[in-house]
Design an enzyme around this catalytic site. Structure first.
Site, PDB file in Angstrom:
ATOM      1  N   ASP A 131      43.153  38.638  46.370  1.00  9.87           N
ATOM      2  CA  ASP A 131      41.777  38.662  45.901  1.00  9.87           C
ATOM      3  C   ASP A 131      40.882  39.175  47.024  1.00  9.87           C
ATOM      4  O   ASP A 131      41.018  38.748  48.179  1.00  9.87           O
ATOM      5  CB  ASP A 131      41.332  37.246  45.519  1.00  9.87           C
ATOM      6  CG  ASP A 131      40.912  37.131  44.072  1.00  9.87           C
ATOM      7  OD1 ASP A 131      39.832  37.660  43.747  1.00  9.87           O
ATOM      8  OD2 ASP A 131      41.649  36.536  43.270  1.00  9.87           O
ATOM      9  N   HIS A 183      41.901  32.289  35.813  1.00  7.62           N
ATOM     10  CA  HIS A 183      41.489  31.038  36.447  1.00  7.62           C
ATOM     11  C   HIS A 183      40.075  30.612  36.070  1.00  7.62           C
ATOM     12  O   HIS A 183      39.638  29.533  36.472  1.00  7.62           O
ATOM     13  CB  HIS A 183      41.562  31.202  37.965  1.00  7.62           C
ATOM     14  CG  HIS A 183      40.629  32.249  38.492  1.00  7.62           C
ATOM     15  ND1 HIS A 183      40.796  33.592  38.217  1.00  7.62           N
ATOM     16  CD2 HIS A 183      39.498  32.159  39.241  1.00  7.62           C
ATOM     17  CE1 HIS A 183      39.819  34.280  38.777  1.00  7.62           C
ATOM     18  NE2 HIS A 183      39.028  33.436  39.407  1.00  7.62           N
TER      19      HIS A 183
END
Length: 585
Positions: free
Chosen positions: A112, A354
């Protein structure tokens, strides 16, 4: 045929076939994946231990959510050091071992990239807030206060942030406000400052590409360029001083300049590095192509968040659930499946991550009678989607939302809790006595917490996630829904996913690269679509209800064979509850 679609008389293939186009990507949320040392937190050695499992599933790319050093106010999306790993997760050397473990099996690893903001504990921000004349002062957004007619201090603008509350926080030391679109502990970086951008490239991008990673999922990718005069926005919520102000920071005036520079200077020197942008609030496909067209040289592809937002309200009412019709899902899927056809752009396919509740609970049916069959139906839908396919941990075993009877005390997410506490305050003050219940009802469906429950590996305590006390409670149904049990069952959700992922590669021309056409847009119960490429066709039939439905497109199967379905025994003229089928010509 979909009434809002043109008949595609000539199918035009999409661009060059980069390695990442045909990949299946698996998102790992490290805190909740697997704990190797019993401290209650998942960790990088735990991910390494499960790489063989991911390889056996048919995964090509592992996407590791933020594992950087962080105070963890927002689960790692508040980075305090881009070049170090949160000690609870492991070390930089552990990440290097994970890269090696993936590469040894022909898999790739992406991280990320969180560079719209840092933690307020990052050294850059500590310097920036130390004094008004610090060299890094302009690395973040600082503005003086303003005052109302009574002399009360006010923020520089009336913006509402994503986590409830103002986007501005007062700093007593330097007597100015700083900007944060998210929590006060996540100050926004000033991309207009060239020195800031170069530091980002060096610390957050180059450092990890040098280690051998294969790309990034790029967080909040269209929020780097703000309208830096920060004008007030119009009032749409008369009950509040702060107002939704998304146009002030989404797709700003210099965003394409910034992304092209990052591509040219930070990414391109490392070859075909994949970048998957999180692109919010960009509803126009033409505008999205400006980001993902190969000729644009900005991003490989983006996540269009519309599917995750189904059932959500606007920013100020995000967690108040809004019932929706199946036509809404069809329109969202069609829009982002079809927009790249005939272009040099690329798209993504996903229905979990998520930041959202579990897809079985949201789009299928998580009751004992239907959770497995609806999980398989959703799997059929996803493997037939054009673009790069993304799975979220636990999706492959049909994990579901937390039990509805769980109290707010079991929820951990900073965003959901912010909305709940805001509603609680409004209730106590008598302004809105119904909002807290509405928010809690919405959180039971939409909260980010549902996807963050520990991964359910087996039926041992805490679902085999940890031998210690987990940071978040394991789902009550883990003895019934877990990897170990499903690995030994030929008819399990996990086995079905393995079968489908193999078929996706076998029929890649249709499923990964095919043109998309909705066939029953107005039908409120079924979702039927056609995938085609030259003379090849696939017909996908999905029943989204718990009742049997007539198979109204039976004549379209002439000359086709049934490739796969989620029932062992099927009746041709009737679709059983949550039945899914794929026909091939």
């Amino acid at each position: 045929m979909s009434p809002h679609a043109e008949i595609i008389s000539k199918v035009v293939p999409t661009g060059a076939n980069n390695w990442w186009k045909e990949a299946t990507v698996y998102q790992v949320y490290p805190a909740s994946f697997y704990d190797s040392n019993g401290d209650g937190w998942g960790d990088i050695p735990g991910v390494i231990a499960k790489v063989p499992y991911l390889h056996s599933l048919g995964i090509d790319v592992v996407w590791l959510s933020p594992m950087y050093d962080s105070p963890m106010h927002d689960m790692g999306y508040d980075v305090s050091d881009y070049e170090n790993v949160l000690p609870a997760y492991g070390t930089v050397q552990d990440v290097e071992k994970l890269i090696q473990a993936c590469h040894e099996r022909g898999m790739k690893l992406i991280l990320d990239l969180v560079v719209n903001h840092t933690s307020d504990q990052h050294e850059w921000f500590k310097e920036s807030r130390s004094s008004k004349d610090n060299p890094k002062r302009d690395w973040y957004f600082w503005r003086p206060p303003r005052y109302d007619e009574q002399g009360n201090r006010l923020p520089p603008s009336n913006y509402r942030g994503y986590f409830a509350g103002s986007t501005w926080t007062w700093d007593e030391h330097t007597q100015e406000y700083y900007l944060h679109l998210y929590a006060p502990s996540q100050p926004d970086l000033n991309w207009d400052n060239e020195s800031t951008r170069q530091a980002i490239y060096e610390s957050a991008v180059h450092f990890w590409l040098e280690k051998g990673i294969d790309g990034f999922r790029v967080d909040t990718v269209n929020k780097y360029s703000k309208h830096t005069s920060f004008p007030d926005v119009s009032i749409v919520d008369p009950k509040s001083y702060i107002q939704p102000a998304i146009p002030m920071w989404c797709n700003g005036p210099r965003i394409h300049e910034f992304l092209r520079e990052m591509y040219d200077t930070a990414l391109a020197p490392y070859g075909d590095v994949v970048t998957v942008g999180e692109l919010a609030n960009t509803p126009d496909p033409k505008q999205v192509l400006e980001y993902v067209g190969a000729s644009a040289k900005e991003l490989s592809m983006v996540f269009h968040l519309d599917i995750g937002h189904i059932g959500m309200g606007a920013l100020e009412d995000k967690y108040i659930f809004h019932p929706w019709e199946l036509t809404k899902l069809k329109d969202v899927v069609y829009k982002w499946q079809s927009f790249v056809e005939g272009s040099d752009g690329w798209t993504t396919a996903f229905c979990e991550n998520h930041d959202n509740g579990r897809s079985v609970s949201r789009f299928g049916n998580d009751s004992p009678a239907f959770r497995e069959i609806s999980a398989k139906m959703l799997a059929i839908m996803m493997v037939c989607m054009t673009g790069t396919l993304f799975l979220y941990q636990g999706q492959e075993i049909g994990m579901i939302n937390a039990p509805p009877e769980w109290p707010i005390d079991e929820y951990r997410d900073i965003e959901g809790l912010g909305y709940y506490r805001e509603a609680e305050s409004l209730e106590k003050s008598g302004i809105d006595t119904l909002r807290k219940k509405k928010i809690m009802d919405g959180l039971r469906i939409l909260a980010r917490d549902h996807s963050r429950l520990p991964m359910q590996w087996d039926d041992s305590p805490h679902a085999g996630f940890t031998t210690g006390k987990p940071w978040m409670r394991a789902h009550d149904l883990y003895p019934e829904i877990n990897v170990k049990q499903q690995e030994s069952e030929g008819g399990s959700v996990l086995s079905f996913w393995k079968q489908l992922l193999t078929l996706r590669k076998t029929y890649r021309d249709l499923f990964i690269h095919g043109a998309f056409e909705v066939l029953d847009r107005e039908n409120p119960a079924t979702f039927c679509f056609l995938k085609s490429r030259e003379e090849k066709e696939a017909l996908i039939i999905l029943n989204f209800t718990a009742q049997s439905q007539p198979f109204k497109l039976a004549e379209r199967t002439s000359g086709m064979k049934l490739l796969v379905g989620n029932y062992e025994v099927s009746v041709f003229e009737t679709l059983k509850p949550f039945e899914g089928r794929i026909y091939i010509k």
